[in-house]
Motif scaffolding. Structure first.
Motif, PDB file in Angstrom:
ATOM      1  N   GLY A  99       7.335  37.890  54.589  1.00 45.78           N
ATOM      2  CA  GLY A  99       8.659  38.517  54.634  1.00 45.78           C
ATOM      3  C   GLY A  99       9.655  37.872  53.694  1.00 45.78           C
ATOM      4  N   GLU A 100       9.143  37.162  52.684  1.00 43.20           N
ATOM      5  CA  GLU A 100      10.057  36.517  51.751  1.00 43.20           C
ATOM      6  C   GLU A 100       9.473  36.485  50.340  1.00 43.20           C
ATOM      7  N   ALA A 101      10.260  36.995  49.365  1.00 44.54           N
ATOM      8  CA  ALA A 101       9.842  36.923  47.961  1.00 44.54           C
ATOM      9  C   ALA A 101      10.727  35.896  47.258  1.00 44.54           C
ATOM     10  N   THR A 102      10.218  34.703  47.076  1.00 46.07           N
ATOM     11  CA  THR A 102      10.991  33.645  46.417  1.00 46.07           C
ATOM     12  C   THR A 102      11.011  33.900  44.905  1.00 46.07           C
ATOM     13  N   PRO A 103      11.937  33.257  44.179  1.00 48.62           N
ATOM     14  CA  PRO A 103      11.919  33.386  42.712  1.00 48.62           C
ATOM     15  C   PRO A 103      10.548  33.012  42.141  1.00 48.62           C
ATOM     16  N   ARG A 104       9.909  32.031  42.750  1.00 53.06           N
ATOM     17  CA  ARG A 104       8.581  31.626  42.287  1.00 53.06           C
ATOM     18  C   ARG A 104       7.562  32.748  42.486  1.00 53.06           C
ATOM     19  N   ALA A 105       7.667  33.440  43.626  1.00 53.49           N
ATOM     20  CA  ALA A 105       6.755  34.556  43.887  1.00 53.49           C
ATOM     21  C   ALA A 105       7.028  35.701  42.917  1.00 53.49           C
ATOM     22  N   LYS A 161       8.406  44.509  40.071  1.00 54.29           N
ATOM     23  CA  LYS A 161       9.460  43.913  40.888  1.00 54.29           C
ATOM     24  C   LYS A 161       9.687  44.749  42.149  1.00 54.29           C
ATOM     25  N   THR A 162       9.713  46.070  41.961  1.00 58.62           N
ATOM     26  CA  THR A 162       9.874  46.966  43.114  1.00 58.62           C
ATOM     27  C   THR A 162       8.784  46.715  44.148  1.00 58.62           C
ATOM     28  N   GLY A 163       7.564  46.521  43.659  1.00 55.12           N
ATOM     29  CA  GLY A 163       6.434  46.269  44.561  1.00 55.12           C
ATOM     30  C   GLY A 163       6.646  45.005  45.381  1.00 55.12           C
ATOM     31  N   VAL A 164       7.056  43.921  44.713  1.00 54.86           N
ATOM     32  CA  VAL A 164       7.222  42.649  45.435  1.00 54.86           C
ATOM     33  C   VAL A 164       8.397  42.741  46.402  1.00 54.86           C
ATOM     34  N   LEU A 165       9.500  43.332  45.941  1.00 54.51           N
ATOM     35  CA  LEU A 165      10.660  43.429  46.833  1.00 54.51           C
ATOM     36  C   LEU A 165      10.363  44.368  48.000  1.00 54.51           C
ATOM     37  N   ALA A 197      10.262  43.577  52.121  1.00 52.87           N
ATOM     38  CA  ALA A 197      10.887  44.395  53.158  1.00 52.87           C
ATOM     39  C   ALA A 197       9.849  45.041  54.072  1.00 52.87           C
ATOM     40  N   GLY A 198       8.574  44.725  53.835  1.00 53.50           N
ATOM     41  CA  GLY A 198       7.509  45.235  54.706  1.00 53.50           C
ATOM     42  C   GLY A 198       6.971  46.606  54.323  1.00 53.50           C
ATOM     43  N   ALA A 199       7.337  47.108  53.130  1.00 47.29           N
ATOM     44  CA  ALA A 199       6.873  48.444  52.723  1.00 47.29           C
ATOM     45  C   ALA A 199       5.505  48.342  52.046  1.00 47.29           C
ATOM     46  N   THR A 200       4.454  48.270  52.848  1.00 46.41           N
ATOM     47  CA  THR A 200       3.122  48.063  52.273  1.00 46.41           C
ATOM     48  C   THR A 200       2.628  49.273  51.467  1.00 46.41           C
ATOM     49  N   ASP A 201       3.135  50.474  51.800  1.00 44.59           N
ATOM     50  CA  ASP A 201       2.712  51.639  51.012  1.00 44.59           C
ATOM     51  C   ASP A 201       3.229  51.538  49.567  1.00 44.59           C
ATOM     52  N   THR A 202       4.419  50.939  49.383  1.00 45.94           N
ATOM     53  CA  THR A 202       4.944  50.764  48.020  1.00 45.94           C
ATOM     54  C   THR A 202       3.982  49.911  47.194  1.00 45.94           C
ATOM     55  N   ILE A 203       3.443  48.861  47.798  1.00 40.14           N
ATOM     56  CA  ILE A 203       2.527  47.969  47.069  1.00 40.14           C
ATOM     57  C   ILE A 203       1.327  48.770  46.569  1.00 40.14           C
ATOM     58  N   GLN A 204       0.738  49.564  47.466  1.00 39.92           N
ATOM     59  CA  GLN A 204      -0.428  50.362  47.087  1.00 39.92           C
ATOM     60  C   GLN A 204      -0.086  51.335  45.965  1.00 39.92           C
ATOM     61  N   GLN A 205       1.097  51.977  46.093  1.00 38.64           N
ATOM     62  CA  GLN A 205       1.525  52.937  45.057  1.00 38.64           C
ATOM     63  C   GLN A 205       1.660  52.267  43.701  1.00 38.64           C
ATOM     64  N   ARG A 255      -3.014  41.958  46.469  1.00 38.16           N
ATOM     65  CA  ARG A 255      -3.284  40.967  47.527  1.00 38.16           C
ATOM     66  C   ARG A 255      -2.108  40.023  47.712  1.00 38.16           C
ATOM     67  N   PHE A 256      -1.551  39.588  46.566  1.00 36.75           N
ATOM     68  CA  PHE A 256      -0.418  38.663  46.624  1.00 36.75           C
ATOM     69  C   PHE A 256       0.768  39.322  47.338  1.00 36.75           C
ATOM     70  N   CYS A 257       1.032  40.592  46.980  1.00 33.61           N
ATOM     71  CA  CYS A 257       2.148  41.314  47.622  1.00 33.61           C
ATOM     72  C   CYS A 257       1.903  41.455  49.123  1.00 33.61           C
ATOM     73  N   ASP A 258       0.635  41.672  49.501  1.00 31.20           N
ATOM     74  CA  ASP A 258       0.331  41.760  50.925  1.00 31.20           C
ATOM     75  C   ASP A 258       0.738  40.474  51.643  1.00 31.20           C
ATOM     76  N   SER A 259       0.473  39.330  50.985  1.00 29.49           N
ATOM     77  CA  SER A 259       0.854  38.089  51.678  1.00 29.49           C
ATOM     78  C   SER A 259       2.365  37.908  51.688  1.00 29.49           C
ATOM     79  N   VAL A 260       3.046  38.417  50.645  1.00 34.01           N
ATOM     80  CA  VAL A 260       4.518  38.379  50.670  1.00 34.01           C
ATOM     81  C   VAL A 260       5.021  39.196  51.854  1.00 34.01           C
ATOM     82  N   SER A 261       4.371  40.331  52.096  1.00 33.61           N
ATOM     83  CA  SER A 261       4.843  41.181  53.208  1.00 33.61           C
ATOM     84  C   SER A 261       4.611  40.494  54.555  1.00 33.61           C
ATOM     85  N   VAL A 262       3.566  39.672  54.639  1.00 32.44           N
ATOM     86  CA  VAL A 262       3.338  38.925  55.885  1.00 32.44           C
ATOM     87  C   VAL A 262       4.424  37.867  56.058  1.00 32.44           C
TER      88      VAL A 262
END
Ligand code: ADP
Ligand code: ASP
Ligand code: MG
Length: 467
Positions: free
Chosen positions: A114-120, A52-56, A60-68, A105-112
């Motif tokens: 800029g929105e994480a819907t409940p579905r995402a 969840k932290t990764g998607v949120l 918010a545009g924190a791409t380093d969090t996704i990688q971590q 990859r999915f999180c990267d597209s969320v960061s593009v």
């Protein structure tokens, strides 16, 4: 033919030592003559939060969090599989790593976007269970227990209320009966993902936080036959209070469906509140046991427990982070329909009303809702009663938060005199102020609200009455 559904929670599959216990427990059940075993697993503890932290973070545009997050997950699962896996670990690891790549990859597209819907969120948050099922199946096989992972996304059909989906039972039953029996026939243990499902269109959903217990109950109820449902967790069963708050809490031997539903609904995290409903009709008994102390008998949950045990009550629980909303005004006296409009408006916001408090007069209505919903509820009611507020029929729509709801549970509460007096005396002696007393949702509990800071003291003061 004996059939058992066993659910292992996050801590029970959360470390190498814990997983070794899981293997032992499944082996022992087979040795004890259980021919058909379905295992439902949670994600390793902490993984769902991480996902969840990764998607949120992505939102918010924190791409380093996704990688971590991706890296932490890879390491976590690789360590388990390299330690406990067998010949097929490379295959399992490749599959798991490709699922993690997909998440990144999915999180990267969320960061593009800029929105994480409940579905995402649902698409991503169930990954922990999907990995865990593959991991547990692999380590069971390595320990010579034939096992096969099953993704509940192919089996539990739900509506599309993302983050809190409800199962469509007829379709789910059909799928469970198609998918699981062939696995049993092959002599294998079915290792099923908890927490997740999918809509009829195949879009991933989740059943709500902590809902792997619910998944296990759904599977147990949908199988043609199931003798018992065993919930394996990290404490010796359902206890008289949360042991983290009241360390002297002890295991309750037997509870009825009703008692445990009340306990779970009002905060005993050990069982998800929806667990009872699927097994209710089938009358399947539940055992809650400790993965780290399997010899302990734990708690047995049966359709109808004996209410007259002579105990004052069975348990005391707490729901934290709630708020009290009050609709107040002298002009409400005798005006029909205010309560209906109040709860109608609240219902339209989709808010769960945890309890309704008994007002001392007709001049106010109070009820409690989760903290996150307080503002929405106040705003909605203010709009709903716009005219009444103008006319001064309603003086105030106010909120008080954060509060804690304390609930004392036990079917015996119905039969014994003076229990309420003893409870409130104990709370008063502890210097805790009672803010509102509730109309219980069932006859086996008394609930009341206290300030958030005084919640633990109230639990301990009441629990001390059991000594
Ligand atoms: P799992 O990951 O196995 O599902 P949970 O963390 O969801 O486990 O639930 C188990 C935890 O519930 C225990 O560690 C305990 O701290 C907490 N808990 C709260 N109330 C109770 C209670 N009345 N009895 C037992 N455990 C409780
Ligand atoms: N892993 C999910 C959660 O943390 C479901 C569960 O553990 O029951 O909410
Ligand atoms: Mg749980």
């Amino acid at each position: 033919m004996k059939t058992l559904v066993m659910k292992f929670g996050g801590t029970s599959v959360g470390s190498i030592d814990a997983i070794k216990n899981v293997i032992q427990i499944v082996r022992q059940a087979r040795r004890d003559g259980v021919e058909q075993i379905a295992v439902v697993v949670s994600a390793m503890s902490g993984v769902t939060d991480k996902l969840k932290t990764g998607v949120l973070g992505a939102e918010a545009g924190a791409t380093d969090t996704i990688q971590q997050v991706g890296q932490t997950l890879r390491e976590k699962h690789e360590t388990v599989l390299r330690t406990l896996g067998g010949d097929d670990i490379e295959l399992a690891l490749a599959e798991i790593n490709s699922m993690i790549d997909d998440y990144v990859r999915f999180c990267d597209s969320v960061s593009v976007l800029g929105e994480a819907t409940p579905r995402a969120l649902d698409y991503t948050m169930g990954l922990g269970e999907r990995i865990s099922a593959r991991q547990i199946a692999a380590v069971l096989r390595a320990a010579d227990v034939p096992a096969q992972a099953v993704d509940a996304t192919h089996m539990i059909v739900t509506d599309d209320r993302f983050q809190n989906a409800a199962p469509l039972m007829d379709q789910t039953r059909r799928r469970v009966r198609e998918i699981i029996p062939p696995i049993f026939k092959a002599g294998e243990v079915a290792v099923i993902t908890g927490f997740v499902g999918a809509t009829e269109q195949g879009i991933n959903t989740t059943l709500g936080r902590g809902a792997s217990d619910y998944t296990a109950a759904i599977v147990a109820a949908c199988l043609e036959e199931c003798d018992e449902l065993w919930i394996w967790t990290d404490v010796d069963g359902v206890m008289s209070a949360d042991p983290r708050v009241a360390p002297e809490a002890s295991t309750i031997d037997v509870l009825s469906y009703r008692e445990v539903s009340e306990l779970a609904y009002y905060g005993a995290k050990v069982l998800h509140p929806k667990t009872i409903s699927p097994v209710l009709e089938a009358g399947i008994s539940i055992r809650v046991k400790n993965t780290f102390n399997p010899e302990h008998p734990g708690t047995l949950i049966v359709p109808n427990g004996d209410a007259r045990t002579g105990q004052l009550f069975k348990a005391v629980t707490a729901v934290r982070d709630v708020g009290l909303v009050t609709v107040e005004g002298k002009g409400m006296l005798g005006v029909p329909g205010i309560a209906a409009r109040t709860f109608g408006a609240v219902a339209r916001t989709g808010t769960n009303v945890l309890l309704i408090s008994q007002a001392s007069s007709e001049q106010s209505i109070c009820f409690m809702v989760p903290m996150g919903s307080v503002q929405t509820v106040v705003d909605t009611l203010t709009a709903e009663f716009d005219r009444e507020i103008d006319r001064r029929d309603i003086d105030r729509i106010a909120a008080l938060a954060p509060l804690t709801i304390i609930t004392v549970v036990g079917a015996g509460i119905l039969y014994m005199r003076g229990i309420a007096a003893k409870i409130f005396a104990a709370v008063a002696d502890a210097g805790v102020n009672v803010i509102a007393i509730a109309q219980g949702s069932s006859e086996c509990g008394i609930s009341f609200a206290v300030s958030a800071e005084e919640g633990d003291a109230a639990v301990r003061a009441i629990h001390a009455l059991t000594k």
